[in-house]
Design an enzyme around this catalytic site. Structure first.
Site, short mmCIF file in Angstrom:
data_model
loop_
_atom_site.label_atom_id
_atom_site.label_comp_id
_atom_site.label_asym_id
_atom_site.label_seq_id
_atom_site.Cartn_x
_atom_site.Cartn_y
_atom_site.Cartn_z
N SER A 182 0.95 -0.93 0.24
CA SER A 182 -0.16 -0.19 0.07
C SER A 182 0.76 1.64 0.12
O SER A 182 0.34 2.50 -0.17
CB SER A 182 -1.18 0.10 1.06
OG SER A 182 -0.22 -0.33 2.55
N HIS A 210 -5.46 -4.21 -2.40
CA HIS A 210 -4.38 -2.84 -3.14
C HIS A 210 -4.85 -3.33 -4.77
O HIS A 210 -4.26 -2.91 -5.75
CB HIS A 210 -3.74 -2.12 -3.12
CG HIS A 210 -3.94 -1.04 -2.04
ND1 HIS A 210 -4.38 -0.22 -2.04
CD2 HIS A 210 -4.00 -1.47 -0.28
CE1 HIS A 210 -4.06 0.06 -0.21
NE2 HIS A 210 -4.05 -0.81 0.55
N LYS A 239 -11.75 -0.46 -0.99
CA LYS A 239 -10.40 0.28 -1.73
C LYS A 239 -11.08 0.32 -3.34
O LYS A 239 -12.44 1.33 -3.94
CB LYS A 239 -9.74 -0.52 -1.98
CG LYS A 239 -8.84 -1.04 -0.47
CD LYS A 239 -8.71 0.31 -0.16
CE LYS A 239 -7.78 0.51 1.38
NZ LYS A 239 -8.39 -0.19 2.51
#
Length: 382
Positions: A182, A210, A239
């Protein structure tokens, strides 16, 4: 002044002296790109809403409809009365996307990792974690009571050495890593990590918070490594999915055990049904719009090419500046130019590696990306 207040103030003063204080700043997200802060509109490059789905009409409509039907909250733990049928639908979709037998949805990604790892590891076992893995992996590993070792970031040889060193005396072993890191935006070599884990009879957990929706045609980082065997596919709904929640995909018996024993599932109120419905709608968009899925990485690579940086591997591009004061100054200069890039400082990253952590979304125009590149250029380390 009482001792608690005195302690807190002393800690704050120490952080302030190192430029490491953190302050909550009210920010109105107008959409996935534009925000309003302190009365100013700015283009944000600090949001993980990679596909802009938090504001997608179909996603919002699904959430609103679920509130009308189910109410604002789940009302109880999933094992009591909080397991709305929507959960089963979402878990089936996630399992299908990840190519596993089953899935389990949690209240957040943090709750997922702090519940999953102690379910499969305990005293007498071994957990080996990439040194840059997310804080919730480290929290789950330490909560397990197992021996916890770090291996150097993406260093498969060091992972093998750590397993060779400690595996023989451990009952069970688990290797844990992010798929996309991240704060650095790089990708774990899951094929090689998987092979080493198998050689040492260790299970592999990959946190793909992610990667889902951005890489592998939307399926995530594991899709880039078809030969890798991943035992626990973990990720979030907060996300690219645009909402809130966490999940893990695995074999049916593994998921059954998680639903029986993961304390962060058993002893907490279930995710609101509206969040579950929104995630289902978001997965529909991901399946139907491959160009949206491809856009964040394309924008990140446009930016990295403009500044002659190594080609971006994900939607995240870090500009490592070193001192916390430098990162703060760079962020302030960008904000004055109408560009919001929040500086990242220790302890989120190691001392001496404070940075601008830039996140690209499908909604960023090429013009905005180029504008950011020119604004960042003077701050690049020489």
């Amino acid at each position: 002044m009482d001792t608690l207040t005195r302690y807190a103030q002393a800690k704050i003063d120490g952080l302030r002296a190192q430029s490491l204080t953190r302050t909550l700043k009210p920010t109105h997200r107008i959409d996935s790109v534009w925000v309003e802060r302190d009365g100013r509109r700015m283009i944000s490059f600090s949001c993980n809403d990679y596909l802009g789905l938090s504001h997608h009409p179909a996603v919002k409509a699904a959430a609103v409809a679920a509130i009308g039907l189910c109410g604002a909250g789940a009302g109880a733990s999933r094992l009591v009365t909080g397991d709305h049928p929507l959960y089963g639908r979402l878990e089936a979709r996630l399992a299908d996307l990840k190519g596993t037998e089953a899935a389990c949805v949690f209240g957040s990604g943090y709750l997922a990792n702090t519940g999953i790892i102690p379910t499969f590891a305990g005293p007498g076992d071994l957990v080996v974690v990439d040194e840059l893995a997310h804080a919730c992996i480290w929290a789950g590993a330490r909560l397990s009571g197992a021996e916890v070792l770090a291996f150097r970031h993406n260093d498969v040889a060091d992972l093998a050495a750590k397993l060779a060193q400690a595996r023989g005396v451990a009952g069970r072993a688990l290797v844990a890593t992010d798929g996309v890191f991240s704060m650095d935006g790089d990708i774990a070599p899951l094929d090689a990590i998987s092979q080493v884990a198998r050689e040492h009879d260790a299970w592999l957990l990959v946190d793909d918070a992610h990667g889902l929706g951005v890489l592998g045609g939307g399926a995530g980082t594991a899709r880039l490594f078809p030969g890798a065997r991943i035992d626990l596919h973990m990720g979030t709904l907060s996300k690219a999915i645009g909402g809130y929640g966490g999940y893990v995909c695995a074999t049916a018996p593994a998921i059954e055990l998680i639903k029986m024993r993961a304390r962060t599932l058993v002893y907490t109120t279930a995710l609101p049904p509206a969040s579950v419905a929104a995630a289902l709608a978001a997965l529909d968009v991901i399946a139907d719009e491959p160009e949206r899925v491809a856009a964040p990485l394309g924008k990140a690579r446009r930016f990295s090419a403009a500044l002659e940086l190594p080609a971006a591997q994900s939607a995240i591009v870090p500009i490592v500046l070193g001192a916390a004061e430098t990162a703060l100054a760079a962020a302030a200069a960008l904000e004055a130019d109408g560009l919001l890039v929040v500086p990242i400082r220790p302890p989120t990253v190691a001392a001496g590696t404070a940075r601008l952590r830039i996140a690209f979304t499908a909604g960023h125009t090429d013009e905005a990306v180029d504008r950011l590149a020119e604004a960042v250029r003077p701050w690049l380390p020489r």
